[in-house]
Write a protein that holds these residues in place. Structure first.
Motif, PDB file in Angstrom:
ATOM      1  N   ILE B 150       0.831  -1.211   0.000  1.00  0.00           N
ATOM      2  CA  ILE B 150       0.000   0.000   0.000  1.00  0.00           C
ATOM      3  C   ILE B 150       0.865   1.260   0.000  1.00  0.00           C
ATOM      4  CG2 ILE B 150      -2.048  -1.059   1.049  1.00  0.00           C
ATOM      5  CD1 ILE B 150      -1.357   0.408   3.600  1.00  0.00           C
ATOM      6  N   ASN B 151       2.100   1.166   0.493  1.00  0.00           N
ATOM      7  CA  ASN B 151       2.941   2.360   0.467  1.00  0.00           C
ATOM      8  C   ASN B 151       3.863   2.441  -0.745  1.00  0.00           C
ATOM      9  OD1 ASN B 151       1.905   3.566   2.718  1.00  0.00           O
ATOM     10  ND2 ASN B 151       3.371   2.624   4.117  1.00  0.00           N
ATOM     11  N   LEU B 152       3.965   1.343  -1.489  1.00  0.00           N
ATOM     12  CA  LEU B 152       4.872   1.335  -2.634  1.00  0.00           C
ATOM     13  C   LEU B 152       4.651   2.505  -3.609  1.00  0.00           C
ATOM     14  CD1 LEU B 152       7.223  -0.222  -3.877  1.00  0.00           C
ATOM     15  CD2 LEU B 152       5.596  -1.628  -5.115  1.00  0.00           C
ATOM     16  N   PRO B 153       3.391   2.819  -3.945  1.00  0.00           N
ATOM     17  CA  PRO B 153       3.210   3.952  -4.872  1.00  0.00           C
ATOM     18  C   PRO B 153       3.816   5.242  -4.323  1.00  0.00           C
ATOM     19  CG  PRO B 153       1.139   2.763  -4.574  1.00  0.00           C
ATOM     20  CD  PRO B 153       2.106   2.193  -3.587  1.00  0.00           C
ATOM     21  N   ILE B 154       3.646   5.467  -3.035  1.00  0.00           N
ATOM     22  CA  ILE B 154       4.180   6.706  -2.448  1.00  0.00           C
ATOM     23  C   ILE B 154       5.708   6.680  -2.445  1.00  0.00           C
ATOM     24  CG2 ILE B 154       4.317   8.052  -0.328  1.00  0.00           C
ATOM     25  CD1 ILE B 154       1.503   7.548   0.190  1.00  0.00           C
ATOM     26  N   ILE B 155       6.265   5.517  -2.155  1.00  0.00           N
ATOM     27  CA  ILE B 155       7.728   5.422  -2.152  1.00  0.00           C
ATOM     28  C   ILE B 155       8.272   5.691  -3.559  1.00  0.00           C
ATOM     29  CG2 ILE B 155       9.693   3.918  -1.693  1.00  0.00           C
ATOM     30  CD1 ILE B 155       8.095   2.492   0.399  1.00  0.00           C
ATOM     31  N   VAL B 156       7.659   5.057  -4.554  1.00  0.00           N
ATOM     32  CA  VAL B 156       8.125   5.258  -5.923  1.00  0.00           C
ATOM     33  C   VAL B 156       8.026   6.735  -6.301  1.00  0.00           C
ATOM     34  CG1 VAL B 156       7.660   4.776  -8.355  1.00  0.00           C
ATOM     35  CG2 VAL B 156       7.572   2.924  -6.697  1.00  0.00           C
ATOM     36  N   TRP B 157       6.877   7.328  -5.980  1.00  0.00           N
ATOM     37  CA  TRP B 157       6.663   8.738  -6.305  1.00  0.00           C
ATOM     38  C   TRP B 157       7.694   9.629  -5.665  1.00  0.00           C
ATOM     39  CZ3 TRP B 157       3.913  12.253  -8.969  1.00  0.00           C
ATOM     40  CH2 TRP B 157       2.851  11.780  -9.732  1.00  0.00           C
ATOM     41  N   MET B 158       7.906   9.420  -4.380  1.00  0.00           N
ATOM     42  CA  MET B 158       8.839  10.295  -3.668  1.00  0.00           C
ATOM     43  C   MET B 158      10.239  10.147  -4.236  1.00  0.00           C
ATOM     44  SD  MET B 158       7.603  10.064   0.291  1.00  0.00           S
ATOM     45  CE  MET B 158       8.913  11.127   0.858  1.00  0.00           C
ATOM     46  N   LEU B 159      10.680   8.895  -4.420  1.00  0.00           N
ATOM     47  CA  LEU B 159      12.023   8.693  -4.955  1.00  0.00           C
ATOM     48  C   LEU B 159      12.137   9.300  -6.342  1.00  0.00           C
ATOM     49  CD1 LEU B 159      12.819   5.050  -3.832  1.00  0.00           C
ATOM     50  CD2 LEU B 159      13.735   7.180  -2.916  1.00  0.00           C
ATOM     51  N   TYR B 160      11.071   9.131  -7.123  1.00  0.00           N
ATOM     52  CA  TYR B 160      11.067   9.697  -8.471  1.00  0.00           C
ATOM     53  C   TYR B 160      11.299  11.209  -8.434  1.00  0.00           C
ATOM     54  CZ  TYR B 160       8.876  11.516 -12.740  1.00  0.00           C
ATOM     55  OH  TYR B 160       8.597  12.219 -13.881  1.00  0.00           O
ATOM     56  N   THR B 161      10.589  11.884  -7.525  1.00  0.00           N
ATOM     57  CA  THR B 161      10.769  13.339  -7.447  1.00  0.00           C
ATOM     58  C   THR B 161      12.189  13.697  -7.017  1.00  0.00           C
ATOM     59  OG1 THR B 161       9.241  13.006  -5.620  1.00  0.00           O
ATOM     60  CG2 THR B 161       8.710  14.732  -7.138  1.00  0.00           C
ATOM     61  N   TYR B 162      12.737  12.937  -6.097  1.00  0.00           N
ATOM     62  CA  TYR B 162      14.103  13.249  -5.669  1.00  0.00           C
ATOM     63  C   TYR B 162      15.118  12.927  -6.769  1.00  0.00           C
ATOM     64  CZ  TYR B 162      12.407  13.915  -0.922  1.00  0.00           C
ATOM     65  OH  TYR B 162      11.754  14.380   0.177  1.00  0.00           O
TER      66      TYR B 162
ATOM     67  N   ALA C  15       9.881  -3.538 -13.740  1.00  0.00           N
ATOM     68  CA  ALA C  15       8.987  -4.699 -13.734  1.00  0.00           C
ATOM     69  C   ALA C  15       8.533  -5.137 -12.333  1.00  0.00           C
ATOM     70  CB  ALA C  15       9.645  -5.853 -14.479  1.00  0.00           C
ATOM     71  N   PRO C  16       9.436  -5.290 -11.356  1.00  0.00           N
ATOM     72  CA  PRO C  16       8.964  -5.780 -10.059  1.00  0.00           C
ATOM     73  C   PRO C  16       7.886  -4.896  -9.447  1.00  0.00           C
ATOM     74  CG  PRO C  16      11.356  -5.770 -10.143  1.00  0.00           C
ATOM     75  CD  PRO C  16      10.885  -5.089 -11.375  1.00  0.00           C
ATOM     76  N   ALA C  17       8.116  -3.594  -9.441  1.00  0.00           N
ATOM     77  CA  ALA C  17       7.148  -2.682  -8.839  1.00  0.00           C
ATOM     78  C   ALA C  17       5.808  -2.760  -9.573  1.00  0.00           C
ATOM     79  CB  ALA C  17       7.686  -1.256  -8.853  1.00  0.00           C
ATOM     80  N   VAL C  18       5.873  -2.710 -10.895  1.00  0.00           N
ATOM     81  CA  VAL C  18       4.633  -2.732 -11.679  1.00  0.00           C
ATOM     82  C   VAL C  18       3.913  -4.068 -11.499  1.00  0.00           C
ATOM     83  CG1 VAL C  18       3.707  -2.722 -14.018  1.00  0.00           C
ATOM     84  CG2 VAL C  18       5.451  -1.065 -13.364  1.00  0.00           C
ATOM     85  N   PHE C  19       4.669  -5.130 -11.545  1.00  0.00           N
ATOM     86  CA  PHE C  19       4.072  -6.454 -11.416  1.00  0.00           C
ATOM     87  C   PHE C  19       3.381  -6.618 -10.050  1.00  0.00           C
ATOM     88  CE2 PHE C  19       4.505 -10.878  -9.954  1.00  0.00           C
ATOM     89  CZ  PHE C  19       3.740 -11.513 -10.913  1.00  0.00           C
ATOM     90  N   LEU C  20       4.086  -6.249  -8.999  1.00  0.00           N
ATOM     91  CA  LEU C  20       3.523  -6.402  -7.659  1.00  0.00           C
ATOM     92  C   LEU C  20       2.233  -5.603  -7.502  1.00  0.00           C
ATOM     93  CD1 LEU C  20       6.668  -6.314  -5.370  1.00  0.00           C
ATOM     94  CD2 LEU C  20       5.067  -8.201  -5.682  1.00  0.00           C
ATOM     95  N   LEU C  21       2.270  -4.362  -7.965  1.00  0.00           N
ATOM     96  CA  LEU C  21       1.082  -3.533  -7.815  1.00  0.00           C
ATOM     97  C   LEU C  21      -0.067  -4.057  -8.670  1.00  0.00           C
ATOM     98  CD1 LEU C  21       2.554   0.060  -7.515  1.00  0.00           C
ATOM     99  CD2 LEU C  21       1.305  -1.242  -5.799  1.00  0.00           C
TER     100      LEU C  21
END
Lengths: 333, 276, 292
Positions: B150-162, C15-21
């Protein structure tokens, strides 16, 4: 050995063709400068050679081997970036040693090479500092240091001096030239500044909209530009171009005369006009003269020309130095 | 240029701001104070502020009765584990999006964010069933995975911005210097992004620590973290103000301290860099 | 701007992130969809192994037909809307106050931000017992001190009380973001407006507010994501009684309390549809805002 050949190389971004088919040979040990206005594709061309971009078609050979598909890390080239691209979290020593560390060179050897490079570049006292604590010129040297420790086949420079102030630029220009003299390694240097190109290059490649406008030594380009673009781009102040009736007298669509090839006098000459703005540089004076029936011409006079705004003056071009161009902008023999 | 302000004006601002600040902070302050009272003092009429017999008794009672430390360990394990796991998966993804963007990058990012909007309750039972099937119900591992997702999207987003703020030229320089992709990420990108990665870790740790839907519904005795520990005090028999306060203080103190350190990064992190 | 090599690498690394989500989204969603067309009452012996009875849209019809459905939608919207209004209005005022020069600004900021870090179960319990309790709560003392009759907050005014608890948690977030946005406002703009003779209110309305619009959008977006699914606050305080049963809570009750998975799943599908409508609308705004 740093012989690089581009064979029918093209590059497109999506539907936009940035570089139409292009061939170029760079000999080992040559100092080649790619010059052209911004957007002419010179940086793209350098990045293609570096491997940071894929060619759309064509082939890049390094030392006679096809390197088109070789990743940048395996091409044996070193690059100095416009922004220096130093690693901000590493000391100068670690920055310079980074390529050696990647090549798994052992530590003693690494230190020896780093110190040797630092010695050449006057960086010995700064080895333990971070890039953030250095001046622009010093950062530039670190970037060069990082490139030379690799002992690459060729150096690639992407507008390395454009972030420096004018005085420093002149110094670094000399240093890079000296480096080339001592290393004798192939260097490819990208700039938009024709002065840098003229002063440093063995061979200049003038690019315009992705195409090579002309290749030649600095003096070849200066003396016999093959087209209006090169004629106008090389030389400062810019060459004067005259069209119409006056050009017709010389059997051309356009004629061009460099400001330094116009003689100025007060008592008679080919053309006559009124002096506009005069720019005094001390050693030279650039006069902008509104010539009757032709238009504005720039004239370069040695020393202090005794003419002021509003004076009448006569101008005579050196007949040997008149460049003639046809309606397509190509030079007439 | 800030304009010169009279001291009167400044004093007025100060007084007003402190008043409002203390008012907002008051429930927390009151909870902490109450945790040091006896049960009788806690419901004294009129309420006692500072002048009461300070006692630490509640804390030991709470630990004895509910085994606070076990809940604490579960919280640390779940919040920490899910955050670190998320970072490991998100760093490569964020690298791809920041440095090799394609036309679809933005769509992928928005899609990821949209999975956050999926109402958890809508998929509660399927997850519940799957967890039983996989033997993950009431385990720390199971909860770690769910909170990571559930937090993965936020982590990806934040890292992406940085990551986007790191000049691509530096990574290209590493490539020219002979670094492989792994070395480029390990030796150049990650150290340069340390501040960003740190605040991402911090914020997601806080979010995971405070998450109170999955932690309440997927745990029982074994893997329950502090959210569940506190919820157990909502039943009437647990209604002892001083002990409730002590338990609450213990549940929020670690994160409150952590949060205060990261408040500056919080804004950029949570707004995905859209507000600076 | 990259090579084929790095584009391939990028695909692998994403791929891992997209796949998992994707799995996280699709598997439970498919199951929910499947259950929503089935009669599934685990307590009465229904199970996947025995095969579930197909009931078509019966669950959907029943869920909407239930007397709790529309009130739950209403409660959801009132809570989300109420919290948004409170946090944004107070957030703007507070941000403007904190932007003024003062002594101890850093400490005030720490005080204001603190509620954001308090876990929802704690904040709900503390408010419920120590403040809103009609006998021993602090608010009851306050009422009595002024000669009033203590209010039974969580039953007599359950929705406003809940909005106030949740707003307390989210006000710091809104304030912090709006404050950051205000600080980025060029003070020369305000001075120019002052020179142009704009009074205080006009300066607020024509310069500060438009400048904050982007930050406000972000606040709305992020808070909505979290507010649509608030659960612990209701679970701990009212348990869904006194008109605080949101759609989330209603589904929770159907699935876990009444153990009617089919009906709950149909409700879940409605919740997903509702969330998607909101998401679609919000994503447009964010997508636009992110381009800059």
């Amino acid at each position: 050995m740093g012989k690089i050949a581009l064979k029918h190389v093209t590059k497109s971004f999506g539907a936009t063709e940035v570089i139409p088919p292009l061939d170029l040979d760079i000999e080992d040990g040559e100092f080649v400068v790619f010059v052209g206005p911004s957007g002419c594709g010179k940086s793209t061309l350098l990045r293609l050679i570096a491997g940071l971009e894929d060619v759309t078609s064509g082939m890049i050979e390094i030392d006679g081997n096809d390197a088109t598909k070789v990743p940048p890390s395996k091409r044996g080239l070193a690059m100095v970036f416009q922004s220096y691209a130093l690693y901000p979290h590493m000391s100068v020593r670690k920055n310079i040693a980074f390529p050696l560390r990647m090549a798994k060179v052992d530590e003693a050897e690494r230190n020896r090479k780093v110190e040797a490079a630092a010695d050449i570049l006057n960086l010995t006292d700064y080895l333990e500092r971070r890039p953030g604590q250095l001046s622009g010129g010093q950062r530039q040297r670190v970037a060069i240091g990082r490139a030379i420790v690799r002992e690459p086949e060729a150096f690639l420079f992407d507008e390395p001096l454009s972030n420096l102030d004018a005085a420093l630029r002149v110094n670094m220009r000399l240093e890079i030239s000296e480096l080339h003299q001592s290393l004798k390694t192939t260097m490819i240097y990208v700039t938009h500044d024709q002065v840098e190109a003229m002063t440093m290059a063995d061979k200049i490649v003038v690019l315009n909209a992705g195409r090579i406008a002309q290749v030649g030594s600095p003096l070849e380009l200066y003396r016999s530009p093959q087209n209006i673009f090169v004629a106008g781009f090389i030389g400062s102040p810019k060459m004067n171009f005259i069209e119409g009736e006056e050009a017709g007298k010389h059997g051309a669509h356009t004629i061009g005369v460099r400001p330094e090839h116009l003689a100025l006098s007060t008592d008679g000459g080919t053309w006559e006009g009124t002096v506009g703005v005069a720019e005094h540089l001390g050693s030279d004076t650039f006069l902008h003269v509104h010539v009757d029936g032709i238009g504005a011409l720039t004239v370069r006079a040695q020393g202090e020309a005794g003419l002021n705004h509003g004076d009448r003056a006569h101008i005579t071009p050196d007949p040997e130095r008149i460049h003639r161009f046809d309606s397509d902008g190509l030079a007439l023999a | 240029m800030a304009r010169a302000v009279t001291n009167n004006r400044k004093a007025f601002n100060t007084a007003l701001a402190w008043l409002v600040g203390l008012l907002i902070f008051f429930p927390i302050l009151w909870t902490v104070l109450t945790s040091f009272k006896t049960e009788a003092q806690a419901i004294n009429d009129p309420p006692l502020f500072l002048f009461f017999d300070w006692t630490l008794e509640n804390y030991s009672v709470v630990q004895e009765r509910s085994d606070y430390l076990r809940y604490l360990w579960n919280s640390v394990f779940i919040a920490g584990g899910s955050t670190l796991l998320g970072i490991v998966i998100a760093v490569p993804a964020a690298w791809s999006m920041a440095f090799v963007p394609s036309r679809r990058t933005k769509d992928v990012l928005l899609w990821m964010l949209s999975t956050k909007m999926l109402p958890a309750v809508g998929v509660l039972y399927p997850i519940y069933l799957l967890f039983i099937q996989l033997g993950l119900l009431d385990t720390r591992i199971g909860l770690t995975i769910v909170l990571m997702l559930i937090n993965l999207p936020i982590i990806v987003w934040m890292l992406y911005t940085y990551f986007r703020e790191i000049p691509a030229e530096i990574l290209e320089a590493a490539r020219m210097d002979g670094a492989s992709l792994r070395e480029e990420i390990l030796y150049v990108l990650t150290p340069m992004a340390v501040p960003g990665i740190a605040s991402t870790i911090l914020l997601n740790f806080i979010l995971a620590w405070n998450e109170a839907f999955w932690t309440l519904n997927l745990t029982a005795a074994n893997a329950a973290p502090l959210t569940a520990f506190i919820a157990s005090y909502s039943s009437p028999e647990g209604l002892f103000y001083a002990k409730l306060s002590a338990a609450s203080t213990m549940a929020i103190a670690p994160i409150l301290i952590l949060g205060w350190f990261s408040q500056k990064q919080l804004v950029r992190g949570l707004t995905f860099g859209a507000v600076k | 701007m990259a090579t084929q090599h790095s584009r391939t690498a990028a695909r692998f690394m994403m791929a891992p992130a997209v796949f998992l989500l994707l799995v996280w989204m699709l598997v439970p969603l498919t199951m929910t969809l499947f259950f929503s067309f089935k009669k599934y009452l685990p307590l009465r012996g229904d199970s996947m192994a025995n095969g579930l009875e197909w009931v078509g849209f019966a669950n959907y019809v029943r869920f909407v037909g239930s007397s709790s459905f529309w009130p739950s939608i209403q409660a959801t919207l009132i809570i989300v809307g109420g919290v948004l209004v409170v946090t944004i209005v107070l957030g703007v005022l507070l941000a403007m106050l904190l932007d003024q020069p003062m002594w101890g600004q850093g400490i005030v900021r720490i005080l204001v931000i603190a509620p954001f870090f308090v876990m929802p179960t704690v904040s709900a319990l503390v408010w419920k017992n120590m403040f809103m309790d009609p006998n021993n709560g602090l608010l009851a003392y306050l009422w009595k001190a002024f000669g009033g009759t203590p209010v039974e907050w969580l039953s007599q005014a359950a929705l406003p009380s809940l909005i106030m608890i949740v707003s307390w948690q989210w006000l710091p977030f809104a304030t912090l973001i709006l404050l950051t946005a205000i600080q980025s406002l060029d003070s020369e703009q305000l001075e120019a407006a002052e020179m142009d003779g704009a009074p205080v209110l006009a300066r607020f309305w024509f310069i500060i507010l438009p400048h904050l619009s982007r930050a406000i959008t972000i606040v709305i977006l992020i808070q909505t994501i979290f507010l649509l699914s608030i659960f612990a606050e209701i679970f701990v305080t009212t348990g869904g009684a006194f008109g605080t049963k949101t759609l989330t809570y209603l589904i929770f009750q159907r699935v876990l309390e009444s153990q009617n998975v089919g009906l709950g799943s149909a409700g879940g599908v409605y919740a997903i549809i509702l969330a998607n409508i909101v998401a679609l609308f919000l994503m447009r705004i964010v997508g636009k805002n992110l381009d800059a």
